[in-house]
Every structure is written in structure tokens, then in C-alpha cells.
Design an enzyme around this catalytic site. Sequence first.
Site, PDB file in Angstrom:
ATOM      1  CG  HIS A  81      -1.938   1.072   1.244  1.00 19.15           C
ATOM      2  ND1 HIS A  81      -3.176   0.933   0.683  1.00 19.15           N
ATOM      3  CD2 HIS A  81      -1.899   2.339   1.734  1.00 19.15           C
ATOM      4  CE1 HIS A  81      -3.873   2.051   0.834  1.00 19.15           C
ATOM      5  NE2 HIS A  81      -3.104   2.925   1.477  1.00 19.15           N
ATOM      6  CD  GLU A 123       0.120   3.278   4.713  1.00 21.78           C
ATOM      7  OE1 GLU A 123      -0.865   2.983   5.415  1.00 21.78           O
ATOM      8  OE2 GLU A 123       0.371   4.442   4.348  1.00 21.78           O
TER       9      GLU A 123
HETATM   10  O1  G3I Z   1      -3.743   2.203  22.095  1.00 16.06           O
HETATM   11  C1  G3I Z   1      -4.161   0.878  21.818  1.00 16.06           C
HETATM   12  C2  G3I Z   1      -3.642  -0.072  22.869  1.00 16.06           C
HETATM   13  O2  G3I Z   1      -4.181   0.271  24.103  1.00 16.06           O
HETATM   14  C3  G3I Z   1      -3.969  -1.507  22.468  1.00 16.06           C
HETATM   15  O3  G3I Z   1      -3.387  -2.391  23.370  1.00 16.06           O
HETATM   16  C4  G3I Z   1      -3.472  -1.812  21.068  1.00 16.06           C
HETATM   17  C5  G3I Z   1      -3.866  -3.189  20.590  1.00 16.06           C
HETATM   18  O4  G3I Z   1      -3.614  -3.346  19.221  1.00 16.06           O
HETATM   19  O5  G3I Z   1      -4.023  -0.868  20.192  1.00 16.06           O
HETATM   20  C6  G3I Z   1      -3.625   0.459  20.482  1.00 16.06           C
HETATM   21  O6  G3I Z   1      -4.054   1.345  19.502  1.00 16.06           O
HETATM   22  C7  G3I Z   1      -3.496   1.198  18.220  1.00 16.06           C
HETATM   23  C8  G3I Z   1      -2.701   2.439  17.860  1.00 16.06           C
HETATM   24  O7  G3I Z   1      -2.226   2.338  16.544  1.00 16.06           O
HETATM   25  C9  G3I Z   1      -1.519   2.630  18.781  1.00 16.06           C
HETATM   26  O8  G3I Z   1      -0.578   1.625  18.640  1.00 16.06           O
HETATM   27  C10 G3I Z   1      -4.609   0.990  17.226  1.00 16.06           C
HETATM   28  O9  G3I Z   1      -5.264  -0.222  17.484  1.00 16.06           O
HETATM   29  C11 G3I Z   1      -4.079   1.004  15.836  1.00 16.06           C
HETATM   30  O10 G3I Z   1      -5.160   0.971  14.920  1.00 16.06           O
HETATM   31  C12 G3I Z   1      -3.246   2.236  15.587  1.00 16.06           C
HETATM   32  O11 G3I Z   1      -2.658   2.103  14.313  1.00 16.06           O
HETATM   33  C13 G3I Z   1      -2.027   3.234  13.767  1.00 16.06           C
HETATM   34  C14 G3I Z   1      -2.741   3.616  12.455  1.00 16.06           C
HETATM   35  O12 G3I Z   1      -2.036   4.659  11.815  1.00 16.06           O
HETATM   36  C15 G3I Z   1      -4.175   4.062  12.670  1.00 16.06           C
HETATM   37  O13 G3I Z   1      -4.236   5.155  13.499  1.00 16.06           O
HETATM   38  C16 G3I Z   1      -0.586   2.835  13.438  1.00 16.06           C
HETATM   39  O14 G3I Z   1       0.124   2.635  14.642  1.00 16.06           O
HETATM   40  C17 G3I Z   1       0.097   3.909  12.631  1.00 16.06           C
HETATM   41  O15 G3I Z   1       1.363   3.444  12.222  1.00 16.06           O
HETATM   42  C18 G3I Z   1      -0.736   4.282  11.413  1.00 16.06           C
HETATM   43  O16 G3I Z   1      -0.127   5.345  10.777  1.00 16.06           O
HETATM   44  C19 G3I Z   1      -0.514   5.649   9.459  1.00 16.06           C
HETATM   45  C20 G3I Z   1      -0.820   7.137   9.435  1.00 16.06           C
HETATM   46  O17 G3I Z   1      -1.975   7.378  10.189  1.00 16.06           O
HETATM   47  C21 G3I Z   1      -0.952   7.665   8.016  1.00 16.06           C
HETATM   48  N1  G3I Z   1       0.189   7.300   7.220  1.00 16.06           N
HETATM   49  C22 G3I Z   1       0.430   5.887   7.157  1.00 16.06           C
HETATM   50  C23 G3I Z   1       0.630   5.288   8.524  1.00 16.06           C
HETATM   51  C24 G3I Z   1       0.881   3.794   8.466  1.00 16.06           C
HETATM   52  O18 G3I Z   1      -0.231   3.024   8.185  1.00 16.06           O
HETATM   53  O1  9MR Z   2      -3.945   5.287   2.206  1.00 16.47           O
HETATM   54  C1  9MR Z   2      -4.251   5.554   3.553  1.00 16.47           C
HETATM   55  C2  9MR Z   2      -3.131   5.047   4.447  1.00 16.47           C
HETATM   56  O2  9MR Z   2      -1.935   5.737   4.166  1.00 16.47           O
HETATM   57  C3  9MR Z   2      -3.518   5.178   5.905  1.00 16.47           C
HETATM   58  O3  9MR Z   2      -2.584   4.532   6.715  1.00 16.47           O
HETATM   59  C4  9MR Z   2      -4.887   4.562   6.145  1.00 16.47           C
HETATM   60  C5  9MR Z   2      -5.350   4.729   7.572  1.00 16.47           C
HETATM   61  O4  9MR Z   2      -5.416   6.052   7.931  1.00 16.47           O
HETATM   62  O5  9MR Z   2      -5.830   5.108   5.284  1.00 16.47           O
HETATM   63  C6  9MR Z   2      -5.549   4.913   3.916  1.00 16.47           C
HETATM   64  O6  9MR Z   2      -6.540   5.515   3.154  1.00 16.47           O
HETATM   65  C7  9MR Z   2      -7.741   4.807   3.063  1.00 16.47           C
HETATM   66  C8  9MR Z   2      -8.816   5.531   3.873  1.00 16.47           C
HETATM   67  O7  9MR Z   2      -8.508   5.510   5.259  1.00 16.47           O
HETATM   68  C9  9MR Z   2     -10.161   4.891   3.622  1.00 16.47           C
HETATM   69  N1  9MR Z   2     -10.449   4.861   2.220  1.00 16.47           N
HETATM   70  C10 9MR Z   2      -9.468   4.113   1.424  1.00 16.47           C
HETATM   71  C11 9MR Z   2      -8.094   4.705   1.584  1.00 16.47           C
HETATM   72  C12 9MR Z   2      -7.061   3.828   0.868  1.00 16.47           C
HETATM   73  O8  9MR Z   2      -6.981   4.093  -0.433  1.00 16.47           O
END
Ligand code: G3I
Ligand code: 9MR
Length: 572
Positions: A503, A555
Site C-alpha cells: 500500500h 503499508e
Molecule cells: O492504544 C491501543 C492499545 O491500548 C492496544 O493495546 C493496542 C492493541 O492493538 O491498540 C492500540 O491502539 C493502536 C494504535 O495504533 C496505537 O498503537 C490501534 O489499534 C491502531 O489501529 C493504531 O494504528 C495506527 C494507524 O495509523 C491508525 O491510526 C498505526 O500505529 C500507525 O502506524 C498508522 O499510521 C498511518 C498514518 O496514520 C498515516 N500514514 C500511514 C501510517 C501507516 O499506516
Molecule cells: O492510504 C491511507 C493510508 O496511508 C492510511 O494509513 C490509512 C489509515 O489512515 O488510510 C488509507 O486511506 C484509506 C482511507 O482511510 C479509507 N479509504 C481508502 C483509503 C485507501 O486508499
Amino acid sequence: MKKRAPSRFPRRRGLALALALLLAALTMIPALAEQEEMTTVTDTTIRVNQLGFLPGAIKTAVLPDAEAAADSFRVVNVQTGETAFEGQWSAPVDNPGAGEVNRVADFTALSGPGRYRVLSGDLASPEFDVGEGVYDELFTATIKMLYLQRCCVELDEEHAGTYAHPVCHSGPAIVYGTDEKIDVDGGWHDAGDYGRYIVSGAKTVADILLTYEAYGVRSDAIGIPESGDGLDDLLQEVKFELDWMLKMQRADGGVYHKVTGAGFPGFLMPEKEIGDMIVSPVSNAATGDFAAVMAWASRVYAADWPEEAAHYLEAAELAWSYLDAHRGDPGFKNPPDVVTGEYGDEHDADEYFWAAAELLKATGKDVYRQAASEFMEDGGKRRGMGWEDVGTYGILAVLTDDGLSEDDALRQAAKAELQSTLDDALKLIKANPYGADREMTYEWGSNMGVANTGALLTLGAGLLGDDSLKARAQHSLDYLLGRNATGYCFVTGFGTLSPKHPHHRPSGARHQAMPGMLVGGPNNGLNDPTAMSVLRGKAPAKCYVDNLNSYSTNEICVYWNSPLTLLLAGIK
Ligand code: G3I
Ligand code: 9MR
Ligand code: ZN
């Protein structure tokens, strides 16, 4: 050279033997073909680090299904066909996270250079190398990846090949909720999306600075435009991010959390995302991380870039004054009409601690020593080397601060904290045949966690004076490079089976995976629709799918690559 043994056979019998051997060889052809077939990576294939091992490393492979093979295994040199090592599989080991019962093959004693595979009954592992330099190309690629994520500049064909593109996302960006437009050109695209975020950028910067400082890694041959100019490429690449971060600081010292579009674009090359760039509000987490890496950089850059170094320190101290005046502010939340990555964080004591520790190390000032002591308990013990929890970076800063004596209370507390962090990780690693420090939970970006742990083990070896920690870091690397429940080497373009559909927008737009990127890996939270539909019911360690749409497992991120860079530097 070995002397040839005199033939025990007269001439005629020699000829007959030669014919018999030829016949035998001919009848073996189907067997060879069969062998080729059985080496295709399937769920029952023997798992191994698909790049291989340095000669002195701990070397193991894992049999996913304890019942599936003979009791013994062989490691065969694929060029000569000779058996280089023979051994017995371990007793069966329960692996609940993978939903498997495994057996482990230990062939650490094999140290001769060559290309090998593990065979047992009719099962095989992918091929791998033993030798010096097995990780050199990967190491370079993990740093080159940062260059390929550069924003607001043209990437030319010479350095970026298929991923070359004109200037992207450049020009004044709107400060959210105001009419103000500011220049925030620069920085790395965070991940598969094109946002630029302070907290995740700071984690990346920290890992590369550690690579440079802790291991003395120097390179002028990463293949970036600055290569060959006599200055270090790691510092050049990191400077690209730092100089962007400076632009994200407000006059009062506060640091804007991120700059992104209002939402995520489709799978376009970056110059095709042409909507307004929005600068999201200041956060304490961003400001704390900023203060930490700027203070750190002020020391590291002092020799080659003295003017910038002075500027970094000034910016760090200004950020601290903001933090000091904003204790207790709530964590960042996306404004209602901005839906890009939130990186929200309700706990900022760890960011305060890290900032104070780095500022203390850079300046020796008492005010920072007091702050570091004040935040040690709530912040220093909020373990982590991520975008969210950063306490461990602060611990590392304290432990490497020459201004603090060995028996300093802060230093003693930091030492105990590092020791207990590593003890906890080792317990998990030892209990898991694949070597991930995970039990039943694989979080979004779990590969970062595994890489962080491996990297911390190698750093801990030096800081705690325990060489065995460095040897154990091999388990984290082996997991990432193929010895895991999915059979994937999780880095694009490396190993026998690697992600083809990450991704990642440039990879998607060009229909070809950019090399050198570590994907997020197993995530049993099933946080995207594709994961939900194809991974439901799978064991946690198998919740990974090489599908373009699975952003929660497939990703890539600059801050998932950087701990791999650091781990590789530490293992050498
Ligand atoms: O805080 C809870 C914790 O209490 C629990 O034990 C744990 C169990 O899985 O979950 C924790 O929360 C998680 C959080 O990250 C902190 O680690 C969420 O479930 C999890 O969904 C969350 O994921 C993050 C994700 O964004 C959604 O917010 C990822 O760490 C983070 O790397 C990812 O970052 C994205 C950016 O938003 C956009 N760019 C790409 C990037 C990578 O996907
Ligand atoms: O492409 C996005 C990725 O970089 C992020 O980690 C993710 C979670 O925030 O979201 C992806 O975007 C998706 C969006 O959240 C929902 N619609 C589809 C997008 C992917 O193309
Ligand atoms: Zn861009």
C-alpha cells in the site's frame, strides 16, 4: 588443494562406473525436478531468513508443522550439492500466536561462506547465503528509501529510476482555521500516503542518528544526489527532514502536528495530488519530539554544519519553552475536516522526558536535568521507540550522556529501566519459535515493533556490557526476513518471497513495488476492509496479506524502515 586419491578401480571398471553414474544421474532428473517443485514457498515450507547470515551469527530455521518432516535435517550447499551440516530438529514447541506447533533447526556451527538451503524429508527452505556482507545491499536500500520519499523536490531518473517525479506538494500551505499561508516545503512523505507528520518523522530521524552515532556508520555512496560530495549521506538525508521540521515551528516555539491534504488521494504519483496543503494545529507530542531531535542534531551536525547546528539548538530550546508553558494541554485530534493520519497521543510525559534528556545532553543545563528527573517516572517508563511512545529514546539519551556520572541517580534509573525492557522482550522472544516479541497480539505496524526490539537489543549489548544481547537480535532480523508464520521476507525487492503489492502510492501508480521498504506486517486488529474479508479467523501471526488495499497490514512507512536500518547496523 586436495591431492586426488589414486583410483581403486582398473580402467575398464572405471568406464563402467562412469556409465552407471551417468545412468543414475539421468534417472535422478525427475527427482531434481521434484525437488525444485517442493522448494516453492508454501505453508509447509521450512522458514528461514531469506537473505541469510553473517558467518558468526546464530542460525536457525523453523518447521511450521512439527509433524511434517523427518527428525533430522540437512543444510545443503546449493552450488556443490554437498551436505554442509546435519542435525536434529528440536522437540515440538507450541506457538499459539501462529496457531502452530513448530520445531527449530539450529545450524549455528555452519559458518563457511556459500549459498544453502535446509532440507528435511521432502520439505525445503528457500535459499539463503552465509557470508560477510549479506546485508550490505539491504542496508543501503533502507536508507535510499528515505530519499525516494522526499517531498517538494524533483526526483530525477538517475537517482529514482521508475519512481522519478517532478516537484510535488510544493508552495504555501494553509494554517488550519486561519488565512495564513506558510512555506513548509520539504520533508519525507510519511508512508504509502503523502502526508508529512512530525511525530513519525522524528522517530525516523532518531533511528538514523543512532545508526550514525552508536555504530559510527558513514557512507557517501547511498546513491542520493549528494553522494560523492565528501559529506556523510546519512546526515544529508536526515538534514532534508530536519530542515523541513524547522519550518513547522511557530514563533512561540510550538510545532505544527502535520501538513497533509484534507484527505487521502488515490493511487497517483505525488505531483498529481494538487489540492490545498493544510497545516494542522500544534501539539505537545510534535513539539516534544521536535525538541528532542533538534537538540540531538545540534550535537551531531556541529562539526560539518556548525551554523545549522546552532540553529537546531535554538529551535529545540524554543520548543521547550513552549512545552513548559503548555503542560497539561490535551493530545492532538484531527480537525473535523481533515481525515489524514491522526497520530493522536494522550500521554505526553514521555515526549517531555525525551526532550529534556536530549536538551540536558546537548547543553548540560540544570533546568533540563531537573525536568528529566521530574518526567523519569511517568515518561521514561512509558516504553517505546515509536510515533506514540518514546520513553526509550530518552532512556538511551541519559545512558549516553557523558555529563552524567555512572552513579548519578537518573542514570541508574535509566539503566534499570533498559535492563527490564530488554528482559521482558527476551522472555517473549524465547517463548516464540519465530522470534517475534509477540504473543497473541500483532498490532498495526507490528514489524516496527519487532525491528525496534532487535535494534534495542544491539544497543543494549553495548550499554549494559552484555554481548549475548547482540547475538539475540538475530531473532528479530530473521523474523522480518522470512522466518515467520507467513513465509514472507517483509522487505520489498529482497528475499525469495517478498511483498509485490504494498500500500504505497508510487508503487501502485507505477505497478511495481519500490524496493527496500519494510511493510507493516501481521495485524490481528483487521483494521481495513480487505483484511477483514480475507484474514478473518486466521491466527494473529498470519494476519497479513500482500494486497494493495490492505493498508493495515501491507503499508510501508519511513519509520518502519528506520529501525530496520538501525538493526542492520547493530548486527554487523
Ligand atoms: O492504544 C491501543 C492499545 O491500548 C492496544 O493495546 C493496542 C492493541 O492493538 O491498540 C492500540 O491502539 C493502536 C494504535 O495504533 C496505537 O498503537 C490501534 O489499534 C491502531 O489501529 C493504531 O494504528 C495506527 C494507524 O495509523 C491508525 O491510526 C498505526 O500505529 C500507525 O502506524 C498508522 O499510521 C498511518 C498514518 O496514520 C498515516 N500514514 C500511514 C501510517 C501507516 O499506516
Ligand atoms: O492510504 C491511507 C493510508 O496511508 C492510511 O494509513 C490509512 C489509515 O489512515 O488510510 C488509507 O486511506 C484509506 C482511507 O482511510 C479509507 N479509504 C481508502 C483509503 C485507501 O486508499
Ligand atoms: Zn510530495
